[in-house]
Design an enzyme around this catalytic site. Structure first.
Site, PDB file in Angstrom:
ATOM      1  N   SER A  12       0.849  -1.194   0.000  1.00  0.00           N
ATOM      2  CA  SER A  12       0.000   0.000   0.000  1.00  0.00           C
ATOM      3  C   SER A  12       0.878   1.236   0.000  1.00  0.00           C
ATOM      4  O   SER A  12       1.700   1.417   0.915  1.00  0.00           O
ATOM      5  CB  SER A  12      -0.902   0.026   1.237  1.00  0.00           C
ATOM      6  OG  SER A  12      -1.402   1.348   1.421  1.00  0.00           O
ATOM      7  N   HIS A  37      -1.353  -1.419  -4.067  1.00  0.00           N
ATOM      8  CA  HIS A  37      -2.642  -1.159  -3.436  1.00  0.00           C
ATOM      9  C   HIS A  37      -2.769   0.341  -3.205  1.00  0.00           C
ATOM     10  O   HIS A  37      -1.897   0.957  -2.588  1.00  0.00           O
ATOM     11  CB  HIS A  37      -2.701  -1.914  -2.108  1.00  0.00           C
ATOM     12  CG  HIS A  37      -3.992  -1.827  -1.362  1.00  0.00           C
ATOM     13  ND1 HIS A  37      -5.091  -2.606  -1.660  1.00  0.00           N
ATOM     14  CD2 HIS A  37      -4.352  -1.067  -0.297  1.00  0.00           C
ATOM     15  CE1 HIS A  37      -6.067  -2.321  -0.823  1.00  0.00           C
ATOM     16  NE2 HIS A  37      -5.651  -1.392   0.019  1.00  0.00           N
ATOM     17  N   ASP A  39      -5.006   3.285  -1.592  1.00  0.00           N
ATOM     18  CA  ASP A  39      -6.047   3.563  -0.608  1.00  0.00           C
ATOM     19  C   ASP A  39      -6.659   4.938  -0.814  1.00  0.00           C
ATOM     20  O   ASP A  39      -5.963   5.944  -0.653  1.00  0.00           O
ATOM     21  CB  ASP A  39      -5.457   3.487   0.813  1.00  0.00           C
ATOM     22  CG  ASP A  39      -5.138   2.067   1.227  1.00  0.00           C
ATOM     23  OD1 ASP A  39      -3.971   1.817   1.606  1.00  0.00           O
ATOM     24  OD2 ASP A  39      -6.035   1.229   1.144  1.00  0.00           O
ATOM     25  N   MET A  41      -9.347   7.599   0.528  1.00  0.00           N
ATOM     26  CA  MET A  41     -10.116   7.914   1.738  1.00  0.00           C
ATOM     27  C   MET A  41     -10.814   9.263   1.587  1.00  0.00           C
ATOM     28  O   MET A  41     -10.233  10.198   1.072  1.00  0.00           O
ATOM     29  CB  MET A  41      -9.172   7.948   2.947  1.00  0.00           C
ATOM     30  CG  MET A  41      -8.424   6.637   3.160  1.00  0.00           C
ATOM     31  SD  MET A  41      -7.257   6.756   4.521  1.00  0.00           S
ATOM     32  CE  MET A  41      -6.604   5.082   4.546  1.00  0.00           C
ATOM     33  N   HIS A  70      -8.600   0.641  -3.600  1.00  0.00           N
ATOM     34  CA  HIS A  70      -9.474   0.373  -2.446  1.00  0.00           C
ATOM     35  C   HIS A  70     -10.220   1.662  -2.096  1.00  0.00           C
ATOM     36  O   HIS A  70      -9.619   2.597  -1.562  1.00  0.00           O
ATOM     37  CB  HIS A  70      -8.606  -0.106  -1.278  1.00  0.00           C
ATOM     38  CG  HIS A  70      -9.314  -0.308   0.018  1.00  0.00           C
ATOM     39  ND1 HIS A  70      -8.647  -0.471   1.216  1.00  0.00           N
ATOM     40  CD2 HIS A  70     -10.639  -0.341   0.331  1.00  0.00           C
ATOM     41  CE1 HIS A  70      -9.536  -0.604   2.192  1.00  0.00           C
ATOM     42  NE2 HIS A  70     -10.743  -0.539   1.685  1.00  0.00           N
ATOM     43  N   MET A  72     -12.473   3.763   0.066  1.00  0.00           N
ATOM     44  CA  MET A  72     -13.067   3.945   1.405  1.00  0.00           C
ATOM     45  C   MET A  72     -13.882   5.236   1.363  1.00  0.00           C
ATOM     46  O   MET A  72     -13.495   6.262   1.935  1.00  0.00           O
ATOM     47  CB  MET A  72     -11.960   3.994   2.452  1.00  0.00           C
ATOM     48  CG  MET A  72     -11.316   2.648   2.694  1.00  0.00           C
ATOM     49  SD  MET A  72      -9.718   2.748   3.527  1.00  0.00           S
ATOM     50  CE  MET A  72      -8.630   2.931   2.110  1.00  0.00           C
ATOM     51  N   MET A 141     -10.993  -6.447   5.872  1.00  0.00           N
ATOM     52  CA  MET A 141     -10.148  -5.539   6.628  1.00  0.00           C
ATOM     53  C   MET A 141      -9.733  -6.204   7.944  1.00  0.00           C
ATOM     54  O   MET A 141     -10.581  -6.704   8.689  1.00  0.00           O
ATOM     55  CB  MET A 141     -10.863  -4.224   6.919  1.00  0.00           C
ATOM     56  CG  MET A 141     -11.165  -3.393   5.695  1.00  0.00           C
ATOM     57  SD  MET A 141      -9.698  -3.015   4.714  1.00  0.00           S
ATOM     58  CE  MET A 141      -8.688  -2.128   5.910  1.00  0.00           C
ATOM     59  N   ASP A 179      -6.136  -6.849   4.625  1.00  0.00           N
ATOM     60  CA  ASP A 179      -5.543  -5.508   4.597  1.00  0.00           C
ATOM     61  C   ASP A 179      -5.523  -4.910   5.995  1.00  0.00           C
ATOM     62  O   ASP A 179      -6.569  -4.703   6.601  1.00  0.00           O
ATOM     63  CB  ASP A 179      -6.414  -4.655   3.659  1.00  0.00           C
ATOM     64  CG  ASP A 179      -5.897  -3.248   3.458  1.00  0.00           C
ATOM     65  OD1 ASP A 179      -6.630  -2.449   2.847  1.00  0.00           O
ATOM     66  OD2 ASP A 179      -4.769  -2.956   3.892  1.00  0.00           O
TER      67      ASP A 179
END
Ligand code: DX5
Ligand code: ZN
Length: 222
Positions: A12, A37, A39, A41, A70, A72, A141, A179
């Site tokens: 990540s 990966h 992330d 957010m 990913h 979120m 998660m 993760d």
């Protein structure tokens, strides 16, 4: 539990150098890995902000890595086109927020991109069941999402086993990803239950010897 896929590591870049994410992503490639990966957010679904489609798009020309994005976000369905345009090759979406999950998965796939659902640590396995037939990957998660560097939650292990057994009993072929808090001591706990995709931020970027780290976490455990 048998691993249906070869075990891979997806570092990540949340744990990378935010003043130079291009170099961080190239370090992953130089380590001989195939996935990264990413992330995303929104400061709502999770209490933190990371980066958006513009950053992903800027990184795309500098890497041949498989972009595992990913999301979120409270409303991921509103951002699918932006991440597809940015070069995402896989998009995972959480089941917890209130939006049309099944339709969003179908839309991602209709654009030739891989897709999957994500479950927070306290979300039961049943919440993934309606979507398993239409997932290329299921992400569980192992920390409460929002930050890197947290400790692995062992209370998620039974759910990992449940999803792994469901995959086997239904003859499905999705990848099983974990993760959060993945390192030399926790990776094996997951791969021995059938996990085949490991996200690691802190443990990868802080590893004293990255090739030893990769070899150790990606080797199947009986
Ligand atoms: C957390 C993110 C994770 C995180 C993992 O919300 O989804 O991908 O970056 O970082 P580590 O491996 O440091 O726990
Ligand atoms: Zn993540």
């Amino acid at each position: 539990m048998q691993n249906t896929h070869s075990i891979i590591l997806a570092p990540s870049i949340l744990a990378g150098d935010h003043a130079d994410l291009k170099s961080s992503i190239q370090e992953i490639e130089q380590a001989g890995l195939d996935w990264v990966h990413l992330d995303i957010m929104d400061g709502h679904f999770v209490p933190n902000l990371s980066f958006g489609p513009q950053t992903v798009k800027a990184l795309r020309p500098h890497s041949k890595l498989f972009f595992d994005v990913h999301l979120m976000l409270d409303n991921p369905d509103k951002y699918i086109d932006a991440f597809l345009d940015a070069g995402a090759e896989q998009i995972t979406i959480h089941v917890e927020p209130d939006y049309p999950v099944a339709e969003t998965l179908a839309y991602i796939r209709s654009k030739g991109c891989k897709c999957g659902v994500v479950l927070n640590p306290d979300t039961p396995a049943e919440a993934a069941e309606p979507y398993l037939n239409n997932c290329d990957i299921v992400l569980l998660m192992t920390v409460q999402p929002g930050f890197g560097g947290q400790s692995f939650r062992e209370d998620v292990l039974p759910k990992i086993e449940t999803i792994s057994k469901l995959r086997q009993s239904r003859g499905l072929n999705f990848r099983l990803e974990v993760d959060g808090g993945i390192d030399l001591s926790t990776a094996g706990l997951c791969t021995q239950l059938g996990v085949d995709t490991l996200v690691a931020g802190t443990a990868f970027f802080k590893a004293a010897n990255r090739s030893d780290f990769i070899q150790e976490v990606c080797s199947p455990k009986a």
